[in-house]
Design a protein around this motif. Structure first.
Motif, PDB file in Angstrom:
ATOM      1  N   PHE A 130       0.810  -1.216   0.000  1.00 55.75           N
ATOM      2  CA  PHE A 130       0.000   0.000   0.000  1.00 55.75           C
ATOM      3  C   PHE A 130       0.845   1.270   0.000  1.00 55.75           C
ATOM      4  N   ARG A 137      -2.766   5.332   0.447  1.00 58.43           N
ATOM      5  CA  ARG A 137      -3.964   5.507  -0.378  1.00 58.43           C
ATOM      6  C   ARG A 137      -3.937   4.448  -1.477  1.00 58.43           C
ATOM      7  N   TYR A 138      -5.077   3.805  -1.679  1.00 58.86           N
ATOM      8  CA  TYR A 138      -5.143   2.758  -2.687  1.00 58.86           C
ATOM      9  C   TYR A 138      -6.376   2.981  -3.549  1.00 58.86           C
ATOM     10  N   ASP A 139      -6.150   3.086  -4.862  1.00 58.82           N
ATOM     11  CA  ASP A 139      -7.214   3.421  -5.801  1.00 58.82           C
ATOM     12  C   ASP A 139      -7.804   2.142  -6.398  1.00 58.82           C
TER      13      ASP A 139
END
Length: 311
Positions: free
Chosen positions: A161, A172-174
């Motif tokens: 991550f 932050r993970y999209d």
């Protein structure tokens, strides 16, 4: 608010109720729901009905689902969460064992893809933390195409991550037009995380904060307290509608839990906790003496335990 219903897994217990079995899932959050309330779930399987299914699915919205494992398959009766974005699906935890998880997850993904023009979708299997009742199903996904299974150590989680200063920074993970925030919260277990979804304003809180016994090894209590402080700081800048944890161990009577390894959970506490419990947790950890002691609160029990012996 729409009437709530459940989705049952494929097994003979489908007869649990004909009404429940006849409906797949129902949206539980609506545009008209009050902003300060969490999801309203229908009754969870709780071990009190011998014919209950092994798994139960309830839908928060079209892209957010909750899966509960029956206490009859494992006394931990954990909750798993499946979040869909435009490019990826995120499965938070893979169960405690005693039941196959992948067929249900594959079916839910296939249903979502069919509703979105058979859009390609990469699956990420992550974990709230590395205890066995949260990753027992990982092996089912090891050979699944287009799938990542995140490792269990803090180093693996931080690397996947892109958290460059564990545990002080977030990641932050999209998922594809849906970004989730990974909040490191070690203490209960070294790789513990919470996952915040800005779209639903829900915090998936694992074993650090849920209606039950919050186990903390006494040699990691300072780490847990620091995580409670970081969580409180995060909540000041991010609107949280509710926290959804990994278990229910509390009854509807404030401060009262079920016996450990209870085979049934009649009159369960609600799964969703209000954001005010974050302040309560921080106050509880700050007030703990040295050595820390069990502290019963209305919605959870702060539960220090001896450190595990070295292997």
């Amino acid at each position: 608010m729409a009437a709530a219903a459940n989705d049952v897994s494929t097994n003979p217990a489908r007869r649990w109720t004909r009404t429940i079995a006849s409906v797949v899932v129902v949206t539980l959050l609506t545009a008209t729901a009050p902003a300060d309330t969490g999801p309203n779930f229908s009754r969870w399987i709780d071990g009190t009905n011998p014919a209950e299914p092994e798994l139960q699915v309830q839908r928060i919205d079209a892209d957010t689902l909750v899966i509960r494992q029956s206490v009859r398959t494992n006394f931990e009766a954990p909750f798993l969460y499946l979040l869909f974005g435009k490019k990826r699906a995120l499965l938070i935890d893979s169960g405690a064992g005693g039941v196959a998880i992948r067929p249900t997850i594959d079916r839910l993904i296939a249903t979502w893809r069919a509703a979105h023009g058979d859009r390609p979708l990469h699956l990420v299997v992550a974990h709230s933390h590395g205890h066995g009742d949260h990753h027992a199903g990982d092996a089912e996904f090891a050979d699944r195409p287009d799938t990542d299974v995140v490792g269990l150590s803090a180093a693996h989680v931080a690397r996947f991550f892109a958290i460059d200063d564990w545990p002080n920074r977030t990641g932050r993970y999209d998922l594809g037009e849906r970004v989730v925030t990974i909040v490191p919260t070690p203490g209960h277990e070294p790789a513990h995380i919470m996952i915040y979804d800005a779209r639903t304003r829900l915090m998936f809180s694992g074993d650090m904060l849920y209606p039950g016994r919050l186990y903390v090894p006494t040699d990691r209590f300072a780490t847990f307290r620091a995580s409670a402080d970081r969580l409180a700081a995060f909540a000041k800048t991010h609107p949280i509608r509710a926290l959804l944890g990994a278990h229910i161990e509390m009854t509807t009577t404030p401060g009262r839990d079920y016996p450990m390894r209870a085979a049934t959970h009649p009159a369960e506490h609600a799964l969703a906790l209000p954001p005010s419990v974050i302040k309560t947790l921080r106050q509880a950890t700050a007030a703990e003496p040295s050595p820390p002691m069990i502290d019963r609160r209305a919605d959870f029990i702060l539960y220090p335990v001896p450190p595990k012996p070295a292997p």
